[in-house]
Design a protein around this motif. Sequence first.
Motif, mmCIF file in Angstrom:
data_model
loop_
_atom_site.group_PDB
_atom_site.id
_atom_site.type_symbol
_atom_site.label_atom_id
_atom_site.label_comp_id
_atom_site.label_asym_id
_atom_site.label_seq_id
_atom_site.Cartn_x
_atom_site.Cartn_y
_atom_site.Cartn_z
ATOM 1 N N UNK A 50 0.787 -1.269 0.256
ATOM 2 C CA UNK A 50 -0.072 -0.032 -0.044
ATOM 3 C C UNK A 50 0.925 1.207 0.053
ATOM 4 N N UNK A 51 0.584 1.994 -0.777
ATOM 5 C CA UNK A 51 1.551 3.428 -1.026
ATOM 6 C C UNK A 51 0.860 4.501 -0.635
ATOM 7 N N UNK A 52 1.478 5.487 -0.002
ATOM 8 C CA UNK A 52 0.884 6.754 0.417
ATOM 9 C C UNK A 52 0.724 7.717 -0.799
ATOM 10 N N UNK A 53 1.456 7.476 -1.746
ATOM 11 C CA UNK A 53 1.202 8.385 -2.989
ATOM 12 C C UNK A 53 0.482 7.532 -4.202
ATOM 13 N N UNK A 54 0.130 8.374 -5.291
ATOM 14 C CA UNK A 54 -0.133 7.828 -6.593
ATOM 15 C C UNK A 54 1.212 6.895 -7.465
ATOM 16 N N UNK A 55 1.021 6.447 -8.423
ATOM 17 C CA UNK A 55 2.186 5.878 -9.342
ATOM 18 C C UNK A 55 3.130 5.042 -8.285
ATOM 19 N N UNK A 56 2.528 4.495 -7.255
ATOM 20 C CA UNK A 56 3.287 3.405 -6.566
ATOM 21 C C UNK A 56 4.495 4.165 -5.862
ATOM 22 N N UNK A 57 4.327 5.360 -5.192
ATOM 23 C CA UNK A 57 5.405 6.133 -5.035
ATOM 24 C C UNK A 57 5.262 6.627 -3.375
ATOM 25 N N UNK A 58 6.268 7.063 -2.612
ATOM 26 C CA UNK A 58 6.189 7.549 -1.332
ATOM 27 C C UNK A 58 6.324 6.481 -0.413
ATOM 28 N N UNK A 59 6.039 6.751 0.863
ATOM 29 C CA UNK A 59 6.174 5.680 1.788
ATOM 30 C C UNK A 59 5.319 4.592 1.539
ATOM 31 N N UNK A 60 5.513 3.416 2.127
ATOM 32 C CA UNK A 60 4.644 2.289 2.069
ATOM 33 C C UNK A 60 4.522 1.256 3.107
ATOM 34 N N UNK A 61 3.613 0.416 2.787
ATOM 35 C CA UNK A 61 3.238 -0.700 3.942
ATOM 36 C C UNK A 61 3.327 -1.879 3.267
ATOM 37 N N UNK A 62 3.875 -3.117 3.676
ATOM 38 C CA UNK A 62 3.609 -4.351 2.950
ATOM 39 C C UNK A 62 2.949 -5.279 3.992
ATOM 40 N N UNK A 63 2.027 -5.741 3.279
ATOM 41 C CA UNK A 63 1.170 -6.654 4.133
ATOM 42 C C UNK A 63 1.360 -8.189 3.636
ATOM 43 N N UNK A 64 1.574 -9.198 4.241
ATOM 44 C CA UNK A 64 1.732 -10.696 3.790
ATOM 45 C C UNK A 64 1.150 -11.501 4.749
ATOM 46 N N UNK A 65 0.450 -12.457 4.130
ATOM 47 C CA UNK A 65 -0.245 -13.894 4.615
ATOM 48 C C UNK A 65 -1.328 -13.328 5.826
ATOM 49 N N UNK A 66 -1.804 -12.209 5.753
ATOM 50 C CA UNK A 66 -2.793 -11.801 6.566
ATOM 51 C C UNK A 66 -3.917 -10.766 6.210
ATOM 52 N N UNK A 67 -5.015 -10.910 6.462
ATOM 53 C CA UNK A 67 -5.908 -9.636 6.339
ATOM 54 C C UNK A 67 -6.012 -8.515 7.117
ATOM 55 N N UNK A 68 -6.220 -7.578 6.923
ATOM 56 C CA UNK A 68 -6.212 -6.334 7.896
ATOM 57 C C UNK A 68 -7.513 -5.883 7.998
ATOM 58 N N UNK A 69 -8.332 -6.084 9.151
ATOM 59 C CA UNK A 69 -9.687 -5.267 9.137
ATOM 60 C C UNK A 69 -9.677 -4.064 9.472
ATOM 61 N N UNK A 70 -8.724 -3.360 9.947
ATOM 62 C CA UNK A 70 -8.623 -2.009 10.389
ATOM 63 C C UNK A 70 -7.280 -1.439 10.315
ATOM 64 N N UNK A 71 -6.840 -0.318 9.421
ATOM 65 C CA UNK A 71 -5.656 -0.035 8.916
ATOM 66 C C UNK A 71 -5.289 1.029 10.222
ATOM 67 N N UNK A 72 -6.265 1.424 11.133
ATOM 68 C CA UNK A 72 -5.811 2.139 12.048
ATOM 69 C C UNK A 72 -4.728 2.558 12.902
ATOM 70 N N UNK A 73 -4.278 1.294 13.197
ATOM 71 C CA UNK A 73 -3.074 0.860 14.153
ATOM 72 C C UNK A 73 -1.692 1.093 13.409
ATOM 73 N N UNK A 74 -1.899 1.238 11.969
ATOM 74 C CA UNK A 74 -0.535 0.936 10.953
ATOM 75 C C UNK A 74 -0.168 2.125 10.392
ATOM 76 N N UNK A 75 1.123 2.458 10.376
ATOM 77 C CA UNK A 75 1.868 3.583 9.857
ATOM 78 C C UNK A 75 2.768 3.305 8.577
ATOM 79 N N UNK A 76 2.818 4.358 7.871
ATOM 80 C CA UNK A 76 3.718 4.244 6.553
ATOM 81 C C UNK A 76 5.154 4.184 7.200
ATOM 82 N N UNK A 77 6.080 3.327 6.399
ATOM 83 C CA UNK A 77 7.525 3.601 6.646
ATOM 84 C C UNK A 77 8.284 3.548 5.628
ATOM 85 N N UNK A 78 9.599 3.683 5.599
ATOM 86 C CA UNK A 78 10.505 3.851 4.637
ATOM 87 C C UNK A 78 10.533 5.192 4.282
#
Length: 149
Positions: A50-78
Amino acid sequence: MTTAKFRRSMQMTIAAAAGTLIVALTAGPASAGTGSGYCQSNSYTNCATIFYSSDFSGASLDVWNQNIPDFAPYSYSGGGAGSGQGVKNNAASALNRNSNSSATIWFYSGYSGPCDTMRPENGTDTRLRNTYNENASLSFSQGTSCYVW
């Protein structure tokens, strides 16, 4: 065995058992997680970025092998725009790096409302449609009535 040696042996046994328990309680699942940079360098069955900006740019969050019912506790890094910002209602683009199933970003927490579904290994749209800056959850499945690419 002397009393002092026995006492020392028991202390070492208790310390080793406590250490094992601490590792077991803090290790977490080895096959699921979130972070930054994992999907690009690892092969996971379900992996989306998941990217903060359009065109797959900016900070990101990778999610693997799990569903995320609510993004509230997550922040972008990188690096890049959005680093440290919350992910919920703050995503502009996403990539499904999974070769087996679709990934869906949902408008509401709990996998409901308008949605964007990305087919396996598909990153042709450079901007989310129905969930642009209105993203609340993610599931590794195809939603019904979603915009699909």
